[in-house]
Design a protein around this motif. Structure first.
Motif, PDB file in Angstrom:
ATOM      1  N   ALA A  40       0.830  -1.205   0.000  1.00 27.44           N
ATOM      2  CA  ALA A  40       0.000   0.000   0.000  1.00 27.44           C
ATOM      3  C   ALA A  40       0.866   1.257   0.000  1.00 27.44           C
ATOM      4  O   ALA A  40       0.570   2.233  -0.693  1.00 27.44           O
ATOM      5  CB  ALA A  40      -0.937  -0.006   1.205  1.00 27.44           C
ATOM      6  N   MET A  41       1.959   1.213   0.757  1.00 22.84           N
ATOM      7  CA  MET A  41       2.846   2.382   0.807  1.00 22.84           C
ATOM      8  C   MET A  41       3.595   2.557  -0.511  1.00 22.84           C
ATOM      9  O   MET A  41       3.796   3.683  -0.975  1.00 22.84           O
ATOM     10  CB  MET A  41       3.800   2.277   1.995  1.00 22.84           C
ATOM     11  CG  MET A  41       3.082   2.460   3.337  1.00 22.84           C
ATOM     12  SD  MET A  41       4.183   2.484   4.771  1.00 22.84           S
ATOM     13  CE  MET A  41       4.545   0.738   4.979  1.00 22.84           C
ATOM     14  N   VAL A  42       4.010   1.451  -1.142  1.00 25.88           N
ATOM     15  CA  VAL A  42       4.654   1.529  -2.453  1.00 25.88           C
ATOM     16  C   VAL A  42       3.681   2.149  -3.452  1.00 25.88           C
ATOM     17  O   VAL A  42       4.063   3.017  -4.247  1.00 25.88           O
ATOM     18  CB  VAL A  42       5.136   0.138  -2.923  1.00 25.88           C
ATOM     19  CG1 VAL A  42       5.481   0.142  -4.405  1.00 25.88           C
ATOM     20  CG2 VAL A  42       6.334  -0.320  -2.106  1.00 25.88           C
ATOM     21  N   ALA A  43       2.428   1.727  -3.408  1.00 26.43           N
ATOM     22  CA  ALA A  43       1.415   2.280  -4.314  1.00 26.43           C
ATOM     23  C   ALA A  43       1.235   3.772  -4.066  1.00 26.43           C
ATOM     24  O   ALA A  43       1.161   4.560  -5.019  1.00 26.43           O
ATOM     25  CB  ALA A  43       0.090   1.542  -4.140  1.00 26.43           C
ATOM     26  N   ALA A  44       1.182   4.169  -2.809  1.00 27.21           N
ATOM     27  CA  ALA A  44       1.028   5.590  -2.485  1.00 27.21           C
ATOM     28  C   ALA A  44       2.240   6.389  -2.960  1.00 27.21           C
ATOM     29  O   ALA A  44       2.091   7.477  -3.523  1.00 27.21           O
ATOM     30  CB  ALA A  44       0.837   5.770  -0.977  1.00 27.21           C
ATOM     31  N   LEU A  45       3.415   5.855  -2.766  1.00 27.77           N
ATOM     32  CA  LEU A  45       4.633   6.540  -3.197  1.00 27.77           C
ATOM     33  C   LEU A  45       4.720   6.632  -4.715  1.00 27.77           C
ATOM     34  O   LEU A  45       5.229   7.612  -5.258  1.00 27.77           O
ATOM     35  CB  LEU A  45       5.875   5.826  -2.653  1.00 27.77           C
ATOM     36  CG  LEU A  45       6.118   5.989  -1.159  1.00 27.77           C
ATOM     37  CD1 LEU A  45       7.128   4.954  -0.666  1.00 27.77           C
ATOM     38  CD2 LEU A  45       6.581   7.398  -0.838  1.00 27.77           C
ATOM     39  N   GLY A  46       4.221   5.624  -5.403  1.00 26.55           N
ATOM     40  CA  GLY A  46       4.284   5.600  -6.860  1.00 26.55           C
ATOM     41  C   GLY A  46       3.215   6.427  -7.536  1.00 26.55           C
ATOM     42  O   GLY A  46       3.348   6.783  -8.703  1.00 26.55           O
ATOM     43  N   SER A  47       2.156   6.775  -6.822  1.00 27.58           N
ATOM     44  CA  SER A  47       1.047   7.547  -7.407  1.00 27.58           C
ATOM     45  C   SER A  47       1.408   9.026  -7.451  1.00 27.58           C
ATOM     46  O   SER A  47       1.311   9.723  -6.458  1.00 27.58           O
ATOM     47  CB  SER A  47      -0.228   7.369  -6.588  1.00 27.58           C
ATOM     48  OG  SER A  47      -0.664   6.045  -6.667  1.00 27.58           O
ATOM     49  N   GLY A  48       1.848   9.463  -8.607  1.00 29.44           N
ATOM     50  CA  GLY A  48       2.143  10.885  -8.772  1.00 29.44           C
ATOM     51  C   GLY A  48       3.384  11.342  -8.035  1.00 29.44           C
ATOM     52  O   GLY A  48       3.635  12.533  -7.933  1.00 29.44           O
ATOM     53  N   GLY A  49       4.148  10.415  -7.501  1.00 27.41           N
ATOM     54  CA  GLY A  49       5.354  10.801  -6.780  1.00 27.41           C
ATOM     55  C   GLY A  49       6.431  11.294  -7.719  1.00 27.41           C
ATOM     56  O   GLY A  49       6.453  10.973  -8.902  1.00 27.41           O
ATOM     57  N   THR A  50       7.308  12.124  -7.181  1.00 26.28           N
ATOM     58  CA  THR A  50       8.389  12.663  -8.000  1.00 26.28           C
ATOM     59  C   THR A  50       9.549  11.681  -8.101  1.00 26.28           C
ATOM     60  O   THR A  50      10.340  11.751  -9.026  1.00 26.28           O
ATOM     61  CB  THR A  50       8.904  13.986  -7.405  1.00 26.28           C
ATOM     62  OG1 THR A  50       9.308  13.751  -6.051  1.00 26.28           O
ATOM     63  CG2 THR A  50       7.824  15.044  -7.440  1.00 26.28           C
ATOM     64  N   THR A  51       9.656  10.791  -7.139  1.00 22.57           N
ATOM     65  CA  THR A  51      10.730   9.805  -7.149  1.00 22.57           C
ATOM     66  C   THR A  51      10.116   8.423  -7.260  1.00 22.57           C
ATOM     67  O   THR A  51       9.320   8.030  -6.409  1.00 22.57           O
ATOM     68  CB  THR A  51      11.556   9.887  -5.842  1.00 22.57           C
ATOM     69  OG1 THR A  51      11.997  11.221  -5.660  1.00 22.57           O
ATOM     70  CG2 THR A  51      12.741   8.958  -5.890  1.00 22.57           C
ATOM     71  N   PRO A  52      10.449   7.655  -8.297  1.00 19.13           N
ATOM     72  CA  PRO A  52       9.867   6.311  -8.428  1.00 19.13           C
ATOM     73  C   PRO A  52      10.375   5.377  -7.331  1.00 19.13           C
ATOM     74  O   PRO A  52      11.441   5.596  -6.753  1.00 19.13           O
ATOM     75  CB  PRO A  52      10.348   5.848  -9.803  1.00 19.13           C
ATOM     76  CG  PRO A  52      11.538   6.679 -10.103  1.00 19.13           C
ATOM     77  CD  PRO A  52      11.377   7.973  -9.367  1.00 19.13           C
ATOM     78  N   VAL A  53       9.592   4.362  -7.046  1.00 18.99           N
ATOM     79  CA  VAL A  53       9.975   3.352  -6.072  1.00 18.99           C
ATOM     80  C   VAL A  53      10.774   2.291  -6.806  1.00 18.99           C
ATOM     81  O   VAL A  53      10.337   1.771  -7.829  1.00 18.99           O
ATOM     82  CB  VAL A  53       8.731   2.730  -5.398  1.00 18.99           C
ATOM     83  CG1 VAL A  53       9.136   1.646  -4.429  1.00 18.99           C
ATOM     84  CG2 VAL A  53       7.916   3.812  -4.710  1.00 18.99           C
ATOM     85  N   LYS A  54      11.957   1.982  -6.301  1.00 20.33           N
ATOM     86  CA  LYS A  54      12.833   1.017  -6.958  1.00 20.33           C
ATOM     87  C   LYS A  54      13.211  -0.055  -5.943  1.00 20.33           C
ATOM     88  O   LYS A  54      13.582   0.251  -4.815  1.00 20.33           O
ATOM     89  CB  LYS A  54      14.088   1.727  -7.462  1.00 20.33           C
ATOM     90  CG  LYS A  54      15.053   0.834  -8.193  1.00 20.33           C
ATOM     91  CD  LYS A  54      16.242   1.635  -8.698  1.00 20.33           C
ATOM     92  CE  LYS A  54      17.226   0.730  -9.398  1.00 20.33           C
ATOM     93  NZ  LYS A  54      18.413   1.454  -9.840  1.00 20.33           N
ATOM     94  N   MET A  55      13.095  -1.309  -6.351  1.00 23.21           N
ATOM     95  CA  MET A  55      13.488  -2.430  -5.494  1.00 23.21           C
ATOM     96  C   MET A  55      14.950  -2.744  -5.752  1.00 23.21           C
ATOM     97  O   MET A  55      15.329  -3.006  -6.897  1.00 23.21           O
ATOM     98  CB  MET A  55      12.655  -3.673  -5.804  1.00 23.21           C
ATOM     99  CG  MET A  55      11.197  -3.568  -5.465  1.00 23.21           C
ATOM    100  SD  MET A  55      10.860  -3.577  -3.715  1.00 23.21           S
ATOM    101  CE  MET A  55      11.497  -5.144  -3.221  1.00 23.21           C
ATOM    102  N   GLN A  56      15.756  -2.700  -4.705  1.00 23.07           N
ATOM    103  CA  GLN A  56      17.161  -3.035  -4.816  1.00 23.07           C
ATOM    104  C   GLN A  56      17.548  -3.934  -3.659  1.00 23.07           C
ATOM    105  O   GLN A  56      17.008  -3.816  -2.567  1.00 23.07           O
ATOM    106  CB  GLN A  56      18.026  -1.769  -4.777  1.00 23.07           C
ATOM    107  CG  GLN A  56      17.798  -0.846  -5.953  1.00 23.07           C
ATOM    108  CD  GLN A  56      18.538   0.458  -5.770  1.00 23.07           C
ATOM    109  OE1 GLN A  56      18.143   1.274  -4.955  1.00 23.07           O
ATOM    110  NE2 GLN A  56      19.599   0.632  -6.534  1.00 23.07           N
ATOM    111  N   VAL A  57      18.508  -4.815  -3.918  1.00 28.51           N
ATOM    112  CA  VAL A  57      19.031  -5.707  -2.885  1.00 28.51           C
ATOM    113  C   VAL A  57      20.532  -5.463  -2.812  1.00 28.51           C
ATOM    114  O   VAL A  57      21.204  -5.388  -3.843  1.00 28.51           O
ATOM    115  CB  VAL A  57      18.739  -7.187  -3.236  1.00 28.51           C
ATOM    116  CG1 VAL A  57      19.343  -8.114  -2.208  1.00 28.51           C
ATOM    117  CG2 VAL A  57      17.237  -7.417  -3.363  1.00 28.51           C
ATOM    118  N   TYR A  58      21.023  -5.331  -1.587  1.00 26.86           N
ATOM    119  CA  TYR A  58      22.442  -5.068  -1.379  1.00 26.86           C
ATOM    120  C   TYR A  58      23.068  -6.156  -0.522  1.00 26.86           C
ATOM    121  O   TYR A  58      22.406  -6.739   0.341  1.00 26.86           O
ATOM    122  CB  TYR A  58      22.630  -3.716  -0.680  1.00 26.86           C
ATOM    123  CG  TYR A  58      22.149  -2.557  -1.511  1.00 26.86           C
ATOM    124  CD1 TYR A  58      22.977  -1.978  -2.464  1.00 26.86           C
ATOM    125  CD2 TYR A  58      20.868  -2.049  -1.359  1.00 26.86           C
ATOM    126  CE1 TYR A  58      22.543  -0.918  -3.234  1.00 26.86           C
ATOM    127  CE2 TYR A  58      20.423  -0.993  -2.130  1.00 26.86           C
ATOM    128  CZ  TYR A  58      21.269  -0.427  -3.061  1.00 26.86           C
ATOM    129  OH  TYR A  58      20.819   0.615  -3.826  1.00 26.86           O
TER     130      TYR A  58
END
Length: 139
Positions: A40-58
């Protein structure tokens, strides 16, 4: 973990898993809840957000690792979250069921801690952007 003191968190979660009577079912339900909230938070961040949500593993050195080369609990976490993000809760549940079927307490703890870390980090980012975060996460 919220205070930045996640040293030992893995051990504390593993200890709880070892002593819980139905640890696999309880862990699965808690992780499903966390991954749903993360989704839900990823969806909120991705909706019209200026910074896209990116999945990364370190890795431990801070170098990015391809998902297929990540440790099994981390791969499971990524796949579970992606399933939730794409609205496939049954696939998310199946990922966790497979991972938890014969998991040792330490493996369950790694997966749980990953879900907790993402929940906290996503909630912090949502809060910064004035996006909704469930009160039980921010409290």
């Amino acid at each position: 973990m919220r205070a930045g003191e996640d040293d030992g968190a893995l051990d504390r979660v593993a200890d709880e898993v070892r002593t819980a009577p139905d640890s696999h079912a309880d862990a699965r339900e808690l992780m499903l809840l966390l991954f749903r909230e993360c989704s839900a938070m990823v969806a909120a961040l991705g909706s019209g957000g200026t910074t896209p949500v990116k999945m990364q593993v370190y890795d431990d050195n801070g170098d990015e690792v391809p998902i297929d080369e990540a440790d099994p609990p981390v791969r499971t976490a990524v796949r579970t979250l992606l399933a939730e993000v794409h609205g496939d809760s049954e696939a998310a549940k199946a990922q966790l069921d497979i991972a938890l079927h014969d998991a040792a307490p330490e493996e369950m703890a790694v997966l749980m801690v990953q879900a907790l870390r993402w929940t906290l980090r996503l909630s912090e980012e949502c809060t910064k952007r004035d996006l909704p975060v469930p009160p039980w996460i921010t409290g």
